[in-house]
Design an enzyme around this catalytic site. Structure first.
Site, PDB file in Angstrom:
ATOM      1  N   HIS A 466       0.820  -1.213   0.000  1.00 37.53           N
ATOM      2  CA  HIS A 466       0.000   0.000   0.000  1.00 37.53           C
ATOM      3  C   HIS A 466       0.861   1.273   0.000  1.00 37.53           C
ATOM      4  CE1 HIS A 466      -3.701   1.973  -0.049  1.00 37.53           C
ATOM      5  NE2 HIS A 466      -4.300   1.465   1.017  1.00 37.53           N
ATOM      6  N   ASP A 470      -2.198   2.252  -4.544  1.00 39.52           N
ATOM      7  CA  ASP A 470      -3.430   2.704  -3.885  1.00 39.52           C
ATOM      8  C   ASP A 470      -4.547   1.685  -4.097  1.00 39.52           C
ATOM      9  OD1 ASP A 470      -2.246   5.048  -2.994  1.00 39.52           O
ATOM     10  OD2 ASP A 470      -2.748   6.135  -4.835  1.00 39.52           O
TER      11      ASP A 470
END
Length: 495
Positions: A466, A470
């Site tokens: 992450h 995204d």
């Protein structure tokens, strides 16, 4: 004279341990005949002879840690060159003082940048008689395992560093009393050979590892190595023999039972270095990456129909079966072009985007999980992908993958479905930022156009970093994979 040196061990691997010498000074060797075996924390590397001749001096003995391009031995040309190296090696027993003096057993050289080790196993107890060069104990570092031989013959009178002790590179491990080895080798080589043969012979480390993994009792194997030691090839033969199957229970005895009642129901097996490396890398992945998993499901009906329609012609023309992995590889390549951050990696404060796809394909083997890499998968056809996956999988199962074949991947496929997994969250293969988990194809009721129909469905799981990917990018990636598999014609149209 030809020098035998340590070959390239692979990216980021700088040293190895000499596990087994298959030849001794004075032996004749042929071109490409295996001389010795090196072990790293990832693979076992065999070193062949680059020329024919007579093996001269062995510079790096079994248990030594050596760097890339280090000198291992020399091969002398022609006949009659053997006696000199054998005589030159004999004085190596000189650490023993004359007539019954005590000799300290010290930590051997551990390798560049390695400053300490842990004593993992003592093969001898205080009071045991030991022969010169007989293995006394094994040390473990964060890179390699190092075996410590006896510098002289005598009686092990004191163990200074018991199992579990962390020692530095200059520490004393034990003391051998009544050492008598200094005179024997030089004056009577035959007597030294007889002494070594009469003592317990340490098997090749690679053989011990394979026996533990396959649950084979050493007593059931006849060793073909020097002094009757068991070699890896002996274990492989025993594993293929029908009589070898009933042996697992005797392979490893319990060492530390919680209670007397549990003693007969436990066994303690030392982790192989490959398993230790797998554990370390997976934990590092969890500690480093901001790992998150998103899920979707795909209707495999169209892919299954297309595969059933053409699999016969495909195998006849290309000589390989048409499987599902080539479809998934193609679908992922297609999705990675649209969401390039899933195919990138973080290097410090930089993001490195890859304008190519080196597809890692996770494969379970008897020794643990490995991830061979299919290079430039984005430029390969279905047939080329299937051939590459089949060949890499076979080499993985046989333990023949090189370090280079398991490095450089940019994205990974993990097919837990072959083992029956319905749903799982795969762990990233660092420094990659994405891994796709495939699962079992299962008939499930689905609502399609207002009707409930039974369709062959598969859950997909994308684990991603992450920090660089995204949620929008991860979901988009999975949707593109789903679309390509539910309508394979999109792959042909690049849609």
């Amino acid at each position: 004279m030809t020098e035998v040196r340590v070959p390239t061990l692979g990216e980021s691997v700088t040293e190895a341990t000499v596990a087994t010498w298959f030849k001794k000074p004075g032996d004749a060797v042929a071109v490409d005949e295996m001389l010795c075996e090196l072990e790293t924390d990832k693979v076992t590397v065999e070193v062949p002879a680059s020329t024919a001749g007579v093996l001269g001096e062995i510079v790096a003995a079994e248990g030594d840690t050596v760097g890339v391009d280090a000198l291992l031995a020399v091969i002398n040309a022609g006949e009659g060159a053997a006696p000199a190296p054998a005589a030159a090696k004999a004085p190596a027993a000189a650490p023993a003082a004359s007539g019954g003096d005590a000799v300290d057993v010290m930590v051997p050289t551990l390798g560049e940048s390695v400053t300490e080790a842990t004593v993992s196993t003592w093969f001898k107890a205080v009071g045991d008689t030991v022969a010169q060069d007989e293995m006394l104990c094994e040390l473990e570092t964060d890179k390699v395992s190092v075996e410590v031989p006896a510098p002289a013959a005598g009686v092990l009178s004191e163990i200074v560093a018991p199992e579990g002790t962390t020692v530095d590179a200059s520490a004393k491990l034990a003391v051998i009393g009544g050492a008598t080895a200094s005179a024997a080798p030089a004056a009577a080589p035959a007597a030294a050979v007889a002494l070594a043969a009469s003592a317990d012979v340490e098997n090749a480390p690679s053989a011990n590892k394979m026996m533990a993994e396959k649950g084979i009792d050493a007593a059931a194997i006849t060793g073909t190595g020097r002094d009757g030691r068991i070699m890896k090839e002996d274990v492989m033969k025993a594993a293929l023999a029908p009589a070898a199957a009933p042996a697992p229970a005797a392979a490893v005895a319990p060492r530390a039972p919680v209670s007397a009642d549990d003693a007969s129901r436990e066994e303690r097996v030392k982790m192989t270095r490959l398993r230790q490396t797998i554990a370390k890398r997976l934990k590092e992945s969890q500690n480093t990456a901001a790992m998150l998993t998103t899920y979707n499901e795909v209707d495999m009906g169209e892919v299954m129909a297309l595969r059933n329609q053409y699999k016969g012609e495909f195998e006849k023309k290309h000589g390989v079966r048409l499987g599902f992995m080539s479809f998934f590889t193609k679908a992922c390549v297609h999705a990675l072009k649209e969401v390039p951050e899933v195919n990138a990696e973080i290097d410090g404060t930089d993001i490195v985007y890859k304008n190519f796809v080196h597809m890692g394909v996770a494969a379970g083997t008897p020794t643990g999980l490995v991830v061979p890499v299919i290079r430039d998968a984005d430029s390969m056809s279905f047939a080329e992908i299937e051939k590459a996956i089949s060949e890499k999988g076979r080499r993985a199962r046989d333990g023949k993958l090189s370090m280079a074949e398991m490095q450089g991947g940019t994205f990974t496929l993990s097919n837990g479905g072959v083992y029956g997994s319905l749903m799982s969250s795969p762990i990233l293969n660092p420094p990659q930022s994405g891994i796709l988990g495939m699962h079992k194809i299962q008939d499930r009721p689905m609502a399609i156009n207002g009707e409930v129909v039974i369709r062959p469905m598969m859950y997909l799981a994308l684990s991603y970093d992450h920090r660089i990917v995204d949620g929008k990018g991860a979901v988009t990636f999975l949707v593109r994979v789903k679309e390509a598999l539910e309508d394979p014609r999109r792959l042909l149209m690049d849609l």
